[in-house]
Structures are given as C-alpha cells and as structure tokens.
Enzyme design. Sequence first.
Site, PDB file in Angstrom:
ATOM      1  N   ARG A 103      -4.618   3.553  -1.094  1.00  0.00           N
ATOM      2  CA  ARG A 103      -3.940   2.039  -0.821  1.00  0.00           C
ATOM      3  C   ARG A 103      -3.649   1.542  -1.796  1.00  0.00           C
ATOM      4  O   ARG A 103      -4.239   1.389  -2.857  1.00  0.00           O
ATOM      5  CB  ARG A 103      -5.175   1.373   0.040  1.00  0.00           C
ATOM      6  CG  ARG A 103      -4.824  -0.139   0.136  1.00  0.00           C
ATOM      7  CD  ARG A 103      -5.894  -0.832   0.939  1.00  0.00           C
ATOM      8  NE  ARG A 103      -5.680  -0.302   2.462  1.00  0.00           N
ATOM      9  CZ  ARG A 103      -6.091  -1.223   3.320  1.00  0.00           C
ATOM     10  NH1 ARG A 103      -6.693  -2.529   2.968  1.00  0.00           N
ATOM     11  NH2 ARG A 103      -5.945  -0.767   4.532  1.00  0.00           N
ATOM     12  N   HIS A 130       1.562   1.714   7.298  1.00  0.00           N
ATOM     13  CA  HIS A 130       0.070   1.699   7.594  1.00  0.00           C
ATOM     14  C   HIS A 130      -0.224   2.790   8.633  1.00  0.00           C
ATOM     15  O   HIS A 130      -0.405   2.304   9.875  1.00  0.00           O
ATOM     16  CB  HIS A 130      -0.218   0.304   7.899  1.00  0.00           C
ATOM     17  CG  HIS A 130      -1.963   0.294   7.701  1.00  0.00           C
ATOM     18  ND1 HIS A 130      -2.658   1.380   7.462  1.00  0.00           N
ATOM     19  CD2 HIS A 130      -2.733  -0.717   8.285  1.00  0.00           C
ATOM     20  CE1 HIS A 130      -4.054   0.901   7.166  1.00  0.00           C
ATOM     21  NE2 HIS A 130      -3.952  -0.281   7.693  1.00  0.00           N
ATOM     22  N   GLN A 133      -3.241   3.124  10.610  1.00  0.00           N
ATOM     23  CA  GLN A 133      -3.579   2.230  11.716  1.00  0.00           C
ATOM     24  C   GLN A 133      -2.976   2.375  12.954  1.00  0.00           C
ATOM     25  O   GLN A 133      -3.666   2.164  14.088  1.00  0.00           O
ATOM     26  CB  GLN A 133      -3.274   0.813  11.131  1.00  0.00           C
ATOM     27  CG  GLN A 133      -3.151  -0.528  12.076  1.00  0.00           C
ATOM     28  CD  GLN A 133      -4.865  -0.969  11.989  1.00  0.00           C
ATOM     29  OE1 GLN A 133      -5.452  -0.950  11.037  1.00  0.00           O
ATOM     30  NE2 GLN A 133      -5.162  -0.865  13.373  1.00  0.00           N
ATOM     31  N   ASP A 216       0.049  -9.000  13.592  1.00  0.00           N
ATOM     32  CA  ASP A 216      -0.730  -9.048  12.450  1.00  0.00           C
ATOM     33  C   ASP A 216      -0.579 -10.205  11.381  1.00  0.00           C
ATOM     34  O   ASP A 216       0.109 -11.232  12.075  1.00  0.00           O
ATOM     35  CB  ASP A 216       0.087  -7.861  11.656  1.00  0.00           C
ATOM     36  CG  ASP A 216      -0.611  -7.411  10.198  1.00  0.00           C
ATOM     37  OD1 ASP A 216      -1.963  -7.903  10.107  1.00  0.00           O
ATOM     38  OD2 ASP A 216      -0.413  -6.697   9.393  1.00  0.00           O
ATOM     39  N   CYS A 256      -4.418  -5.361  14.150  1.00  0.00           N
ATOM     40  CA  CYS A 256      -4.947  -4.210  13.026  1.00  0.00           C
ATOM     41  C   CYS A 256      -6.257  -5.103  12.347  1.00  0.00           C
ATOM     42  O   CYS A 256      -7.299  -4.122  11.989  1.00  0.00           O
ATOM     43  CB  CYS A 256      -3.985  -3.952  12.181  1.00  0.00           C
ATOM     44  SG  CYS A 256      -3.365  -5.245  11.076  1.00  0.00           S
ATOM     45  N   ARG A 284     -10.184   3.738  14.246  1.00  0.00           N
ATOM     46  CA  ARG A 284      -9.761   3.897  12.866  1.00  0.00           C
ATOM     47  C   ARG A 284     -10.438   5.185  12.511  1.00  0.00           C
ATOM     48  O   ARG A 284      -9.935   6.196  11.899  1.00  0.00           O
ATOM     49  CB  ARG A 284      -9.827   2.836  11.863  1.00  0.00           C
ATOM     50  CG  ARG A 284      -8.796   1.665  11.975  1.00  0.00           C
ATOM     51  CD  ARG A 284      -7.527   1.854  11.685  1.00  0.00           C
ATOM     52  NE  ARG A 284      -7.378   2.511  10.320  1.00  0.00           N
ATOM     53  CZ  ARG A 284      -7.173   1.853   9.244  1.00  0.00           C
ATOM     54  NH1 ARG A 284      -7.317   0.534   9.346  1.00  0.00           N
ATOM     55  NH2 ARG A 284      -7.196   2.389   8.040  1.00  0.00           N
TER      56      ARG A 284
HETATM   57  N1   CP Z   1      -6.802  -2.778   9.151  1.00  0.00           N
HETATM   58  C1   CP Z   1      -7.039  -2.604   8.120  1.00  0.00           C
HETATM   59  O1   CP Z   1      -6.656  -1.702   7.305  1.00  0.00           O
HETATM   60  O2   CP Z   1      -8.451  -2.903   7.735  1.00  0.00           O
HETATM   61  P1   CP Z   1      -8.589  -3.207   5.978  1.00  0.00           P
HETATM   62  O3   CP Z   1      -7.736  -3.694   5.224  1.00  0.00           O
HETATM   63  O4   CP Z   1      -9.867  -3.844   6.092  1.00  0.00           O
HETATM   64  O5   CP Z   1      -8.775  -1.728   5.622  1.00  0.00           O
HETATM   65  N1  NVA Z   2      -0.146  -6.230   6.842  1.00  0.00           N
HETATM   66  C1  NVA Z   2      -1.376  -6.510   6.288  1.00  0.00           C
HETATM   67  C2  NVA Z   2      -2.386  -5.263   6.874  1.00  0.00           C
HETATM   68  C3  NVA Z   2      -3.721  -5.276   6.672  1.00  0.00           C
HETATM   69  C4  NVA Z   2      -4.508  -4.283   7.131  1.00  0.00           C
HETATM   70  C5  NVA Z   2      -1.336  -6.263   4.875  1.00  0.00           C
HETATM   71  O1  NVA Z   2      -0.762  -5.544   4.453  1.00  0.00           O
HETATM   72  O2  NVA Z   2      -2.079  -7.012   4.099  1.00  0.00           O
END
Ligand code: CP
Ligand code: NVA
Length: 298
Positions: A103, A130, A133, A216, A256, A284
């Site tokens: 990530r 993502h 997700q 989102d 999400c 997930r």
């Molecule tokens: N939806 C998602 O990826 O959540 P987190 O940021 O908590 O991992």
């Molecule tokens: N779009 C958001 C998703 C978090 C799971 C971000 O990137 O912060």
Amino acid sequence: MKLDTKDLVSMGDLSAREIRDVLAFGIQLKNKRRMKRLLGGKTLGMIFSKSSTRTRVSFEVGMYELGGHAIFLSQNDIQLGRGETIEDTARVLSRYVDGIMIRTFAHADAVSLAKHAAVPVINGLTDDEHPCQILADLMTIFEAKGTLDVKIAFAGDGNNVAASLAIACQTLGIHLTIASPKGYEVVKAVRDRTPSIRYVNDPREAVRGADVVYTDVWTSMGQEQEQRRRRAALKKYQINEVLTNLCANNFMFLHCLPAHRGEEVTDAIIDGPHSRVFDQAENRLHAQKAVMVGLMRR
Ligand code: CP
Ligand code: NVA
C-alpha cells in the site's frame, strides 16, 4: 484455483474469467472459513506507506486462516523509508517471502516492485488503484443480488476506487455510470481504456434507476491539504435520501470505508436498510484469500 497473472497491481491484470474465479472461490472460502491450509508454511510481506484498518487486518487474518503467516512492514520501520530503492527491496524480500502486498502512494512504485520481485505482488491501494477493494465489492453485489447483471452508479471523487471499479466493469461488461465534478474526474488514461463506462458530471444522471450506488471519501490519503476545496467542489455529490430517491427501489449502498459521515454520505444512508458496507468490509478477507491462493499457491 490458479490465476494466470503473476501479480495483481492493476484491476486490468485480471481477465473476466479470472475475476469470476476469484469471486466464486472467495464465496467458497467464506462458506467454509479456515477450510484448508492452502498456503501452509508460506509468508506474505505487507509494506504499508499509508494507514489502514481493513487491508492490514484482512490480509493478516487471511494468511493465518490459510495456514500461512503475514509480516507487517511499515515504510517508516524498513530501509525503504531511509532511501533503499524499491528495486532492491523487491529483490531482498523475494529471498524471504512468498508474496508481497504493498500500500503506497505512487502507482509506479507498485509496478516497479512487481517487476523486480520474483514473487507475486498485490496492490493493497495506490494513488491510482484499489483492485482488492473492487473484488470484495463485486462479491458483495453478487451475494446480495445473485447476479452481476446490475446497474451501478458511482458518485463522487474520480479516485483510485472509481478507477479500479471502471476497469473491472469494463472487463466484465457491467453497466456503470460515474458522476464526478469537473476537475475531479477519473483520470484520462483510465477513461480512455474504459469506453463502455459512462462518465457524467450530474450525480442525478448517474443514480437514476441504479441498483447499486457507490461512493468514497472526497479527500483520499495524501490529499489532506486539499480538503476544504474538495468539500466545496463535491458538495452536490453527497449520497443522501434526496439523491437515492432516484435509485431503483431495492438499491444497495456501497462504500469502501473509512467514511467521512456527513460529507460524502449521510448517517441515514450508511446506517440505513440499503447499506451493505460492513458485508463489503468483511468480503475483503474472503476475496483476498482467493487472490492469495490464486497467486501464491504454486
Ligand atoms: N477500504 C480500505 O482499504 O480500508 P483501509 O484503508 O482501512 O485498509
Ligand atoms: N480513496 C481512498 C480509499 C481508502 C480505502 C484513499 O485512497 O484514501
């Protein structure tokens, strides 16, 4: 279940058949938790340069339930944070672990990690995408509706989640309309590769008759300094009872998470009878277990 791709960096790495296989196997794993030690003795390294609740816990629990082990590697605690290159990190980790989840901010870093790692690399969110997700989201839709032949609307920021959703819907031939304000649209590269997706500016146009409404946050991780400007630009895209009046009667609401309640969605919607956000969060775990088996069980 075995996936043809070495890595899952972009949603575009999976064919329609592979996506369907992940969903089917994920549902099978869900129905029989702790089924088999399909990844017994294997280790997943998890590099995190951004915060996470769901991604970290679902990957870690997922590996445990498959008989393997996961190592949490915060960017601040490994040498990557002190300037060791992504390429060298890829080569070194490949000598220890059987898969790497990352990530991070720049999508190019996930691409480079995958290129230089001998083991599968899974994108756990970048600024651009993502994919894990979206696999969980499709699984949630399939479980609730019994089909993926649905009309999906995404209203809000054209961010990483919207981009992966667009690519998945293009691949699977799912009807998707994305409504975002000017300046906050899905990036051109993704719009260009998703000719069957409708991109509009008016959220009402997107949600009219929709079976699934997805949103989102308006301010993603790394964009915190733009928060005020984004709140103003995206105000009309809030998912609330007025907007969802235009949806199909039995519509489902997806997010999400984490949500900024009162911004992109009201409490009445996210806590209401149409919301499936916690099923989504749970899925997930199951969808990613399927991905890990598909990539790491060689
Ligand atoms: N939806 C998602 O990826 O959540 P987190 O940021 O908590 O991992
Ligand atoms: N779009 C958001 C998703 C978090 C799971 C971000 O990137 O912060």
